[in-house]
Every structure is written in structure tokens, then in C-alpha cells.
Write an enzyme that holds these catalytic residues in place. Structure first.
Site, short mmCIF file in Angstrom:
data_model
loop_
_atom_site.label_atom_id
_atom_site.label_comp_id
_atom_site.label_asym_id
_atom_site.label_seq_id
_atom_site.Cartn_x
_atom_site.Cartn_y
_atom_site.Cartn_z
N TYR A 121 31.22 57.14 39.93
CA TYR A 121 30.47 57.43 38.70
C TYR A 121 29.61 58.68 38.87
O TYR A 121 29.29 59.35 37.90
CB TYR A 121 29.54 56.26 38.35
N ASP A 161 41.84 44.12 44.80
CA ASP A 161 42.94 43.58 43.97
C ASP A 161 43.07 42.08 44.18
O ASP A 161 43.25 41.31 43.22
CB ASP A 161 44.27 44.33 44.23
N ASP A 194 31.97 47.21 38.20
CA ASP A 194 32.10 47.33 36.74
C ASP A 194 33.28 46.49 36.27
O ASP A 194 33.17 45.70 35.33
CB ASP A 194 32.32 48.81 36.38
N ASP A 235 33.28 42.40 34.30
CA ASP A 235 33.84 42.04 32.99
C ASP A 235 34.77 40.83 33.15
O ASP A 235 34.75 39.90 32.35
CB ASP A 235 34.66 43.20 32.40
N LYS A 294 38.43 48.36 49.16
CA LYS A 294 39.87 48.68 49.20
C LYS A 294 40.11 49.44 50.50
O LYS A 294 40.51 50.62 50.51
CB LYS A 294 40.22 49.52 47.95
C1 IPM Z 1 28.62 48.55 32.18
C2 IPM Z 1 29.27 49.54 31.26
C3 IPM Z 1 28.89 50.95 31.70
C4 IPM Z 1 29.38 51.13 33.11
C5 IPM Z 1 29.41 52.07 30.78
C6 IPM Z 1 28.92 51.89 29.36
C7 IPM Z 1 29.06 53.42 31.31
O1 IPM Z 1 30.65 49.34 31.24
O2 IPM Z 1 27.38 48.55 32.26
O3 IPM Z 1 29.34 47.78 32.82
O4 IPM Z 1 30.57 51.45 33.32
O5 IPM Z 1 28.59 50.96 34.03
MG MG Z 2 31.28 47.65 32.32
#
Ligand code: IPM
Ligand code: MG
Length: 359
Positions: A142, A223, A247, A251, A191
């Protein structure tokens, strides 16, 4: 207690969900005799529109000067064609870096009331889902160099992924310390079969492990981890991983608990001034409709009270109220199931306020 909170409403559903979280904070202050004041901060697409910059320096300054920051969400299709360095998300990355909040804590815990909203088979859910992803937040790909260039007739894009051992060590320690307060199991995810940065990651984790003999350290390739999270999530207690893997996995981890709309997060560095935000995005498709789930943001406010202000009774009070509202069968659209009562964002806020009582 007097605290000044920097408030970033942001874009999309951000203003709606933050509005409800502030009502909950005000109620907490009234119940427990605190004084919370709010400093409004523009960040994201709305700041681009207003100031031509997703995070003007004076806005970052307000955040750094606050006792902690509460953030809704940023971004949306309106700013999709804005060049990389000016994108709404860049504001968020600059905020995280500017505040020095390298440690992002994302819990994946199933609310028993929402167990049937999990897309996993009941046999898997019944074994329990209660783990935390500790994500490194201000390093890695990032924050490496991002470059797009032309070589001959080809366009080339490069994103650099670098980590120093001190960056890995400080997040690694947070991983071990977090595990120490829980079930003492730490899984380091990388990884290392492909990436140098991951081989360094793994070696630092093993070096640190000697200082935490009471914590069981395991390694897992990212993975495989993505697969294990859906196959057998009960094996995890604390996962520690680098920025981009965290990240993606967070999710995935949120979804198996029923809805990404429920998950709060805290980001901390060396001081108690933290950044608190739900892990979901700005959901522009439902913005302004008063149907978004404010619980992720409300629980983020509770985390702020617990981790930055040391107000655990107050945090418990908010979390209890959320549980009671779910017990009552009230659900926002994202978590609604047959037999439940569907409510909007404001109504969910009202219900949580009604259920807040001093424990
Ligand atoms: C998160 C989001 C952010 C990230 C984006 C919006 C930049 O997906 O906080 O997980 O990738 O960190
Ligand atoms: Mg995210």
C-alpha cells in the site's frame, strides 16, 4: 472524562452511520457523566469536492490533535477517474500513516443471533467463530512506490512491496500480546514460498516467538489461510499478517460471521489516539436511503471507548444494547432473515439508544 473526538463522516453511507454512532456516544456520555466534543474533519471524496484534496494537511492535523478519530467510510464511483494520488482512498491511507496507526485489529466473531446469516454450514458455525485479524496497516504494498510507465508499445505498472524487520517486529509484538490476552494461539500468515518480504516476516515472527513461550505460534501461507477460514474457522484465535493480505482476509472473515456491516475495527500506534472505523465501504448504491447498517460504526465507537479511553463499562453498555436489539429480532436489510423485523439505519440507532442502560 472529557474527550475530543475527530469525526470523519466521509462519503456514501458514511454520514448516516456516523450520525447514529454519535447519538450512541452522546447517550453514553449522558449515562456515565462524560463530556465528548466533536471536531468535524473532511476526508475522502467530499474533501476532494470541497478542497481539491482527499485529506488537506489541516484536516490531518485535527485528527492528530484529537483524542481519537471516528470514521464512517470514503470513496464512490463519482471519484473513480480521479488520478491515484488524489483518490478518496489516498486520504484514508495518508490518515493512517499520518497518525502512525500501524496496528489494525479486526475481530471476526459470530453473534449467536446471526448464526443463521452465516453462509457457512451450521456444522462449521457451531464449532464457534471468534478470532481477530491483526493487520499491519502502514507498510507493505500500500505504501511502496506505485508506478505506471511505457516500455516500447507496452504499458507497465509496478507496485513495490517492502517491509523492514522493525516494521514486522512491532506488529508481530501486537500479535503476540493480543494472543496472550485471549487463547494464546497466534497464526502468522504470509507467502514465504514466493515472496522475500514474507520470508523476512516469517523469520522475525520466529525470533519473537522465543520471547512469548506461552503463545503457540504457527505459520500459514495466505492462500491456505483463505481456504481454512471457510473450512475450519474455529481453529483461529489471532491471525497476524501484512497489509494487503489482512485487507483481503478480513473481508472474508467478516462475511462468514453474517455481514460485513457488523464488524468494527481499531487502529492504534504508539499513543492512545486511535482510528476507529467499520471495515465495510461507503456503499454508494444505498447512500441516503436510511437503510444502511450502523452497527459496525457503533461498535467501532465502543472499541474507541474501550481501547483509547479505557472505558470498558461504557463499551460493554453499547455492546449489550446491540445484543439486546438483535435478541429482539430487529435487523437492518443486510442481516434480515424471514421472521425478523426489518428496520432502517435511524430506527436501528433509536433501538440501540432505547436499550442502553448502565450495567
Ligand atoms: C479497508 C479498505 C481500505 C483498505 C480501502 C478503502 C483503501 O478496503 O479498510 O479494508 O484497503 O485498507
Ligand atoms: Mg478492505
Amino acid at each position: 472524562m472529557k474527550k475530543n473526538i475527530a469525526v470523519i463522516r466521509g462519503d456514501g453511507i458514511g454520514p448516516e452511520i456516523v450520525g447514529q454512532a454519535l447519538r450512541v456516544l452522546d447517550r453514553t456520555a449522558a449515562l456515565y457523566g462524560h463530556e465528548f466534543t466533536y471536531t468535524e474533519v473532511d476526508m475522502g471524496g467530499c474533501a476532494i469536492d470541497k478542497w481539491g484534496d482527499p485529506l488537506p494537511p489541516e484536516m490531518l492535523q485535527k485528527c492528530v490533535a484529537s483524542d481519537s478519530v471516528l470514521l464512517g467510510a470514503v470513496g464512490g464511483p463519482k471519484w473513480n477517474d480521479v488520478p491515484g494520488p488524489k483518490r478518496p482512498e489516498k486520504g484514508l491511507l495518508r490518515l493512517r500513516a499520518g497518525m502512525g496507526v500501524y496496528s489494525n485489529n479486526r475481530p471476526a466473531k459470530i453473534w449467536p443471533q446471526l448464526a443463521s446469516a452465516s453462509p457457512l454450514k451450521p456444522a462449521i458455525v457451531e464449532k464457534g467463530i471468534d478470532f481477530i485479524i491483526v493487520r499491519e496497516l502502514i507498510g507493505g504494498i500500500y505504501f511502496g512506490k506505485h508506478e505506471t510507465m511505457t516500455e516500447g508499445s507496452e504499458k507497465i505498472a509496478v507496485d513495490e512491496l517492502r517491509y523492514s524487520d522493525s516494521e514486522i517486529e512491532r506488529i508481530g509484538r501486537i500479535g503476540f500480546e493480543t494472543a496472550r490476552k485471549r487463547r494464546r494461539k497466534l497464526c502468522s500468515v504470509e507467502k514465504s514460498n514466493v515472496l522475500d518480504s514474507s520470508r523476512l516476516w516469517k523469520s522475525v515472527m520466529h525470533r519473537l516467538s522465543a520471547e512469548y513461550p506461552d503463545v503457540e505460534l504457527t505459520d500459514m501461507l495466505v492462500d491456505n489461510c483463505a481456504m481454512q477460514i471457510v473450512k475450519n474457522p474455529s481453529q483461529f484465535d489471532v491471525i497476524v499478517t501484512e497489509n494487503m493480505f489482512g485487507d483481503i482476509l478480513s473481508d472474508e472473515a467478516s462475511m462468514i460471521t453474517g455481514s460485513i456491516g457488523m464488524i468494527p475495527s481499531s487502529s492504534l500506534g504508539e499513543t492512545s489516539c486511535g482510528l476507529y472505523e467499520p471495515i465495510h465501504g461507503s456503499a454508494p448504491d444505498i447512500a441516503g436511503m436510511d437503510i444502511a447498517n450502523p452497527i459496525g460504526t457503533i461498535l467501532s465507537a465502543a472499541m474507541m471507548l474501550r481501547y483509547s479511553f479505557d472505558l470498558s463499562d461504557e463499551a460493554d453498555c453499547i455492546e449489550r444494547a446491540v445484543g439486546a436489539v438483535l435478541d429482539g429480532g430487529y435487523r437492518t436489510a443486510d442481516i434480515c432473515e424471514p421472521g425478523c423485523r426489518k428496520v432502517g439505519c435511524t430506527e436501528m440507532g433509536n433501538l440501540i439508544l432505547e436499550h442502553m442502560t448502565k450495567g
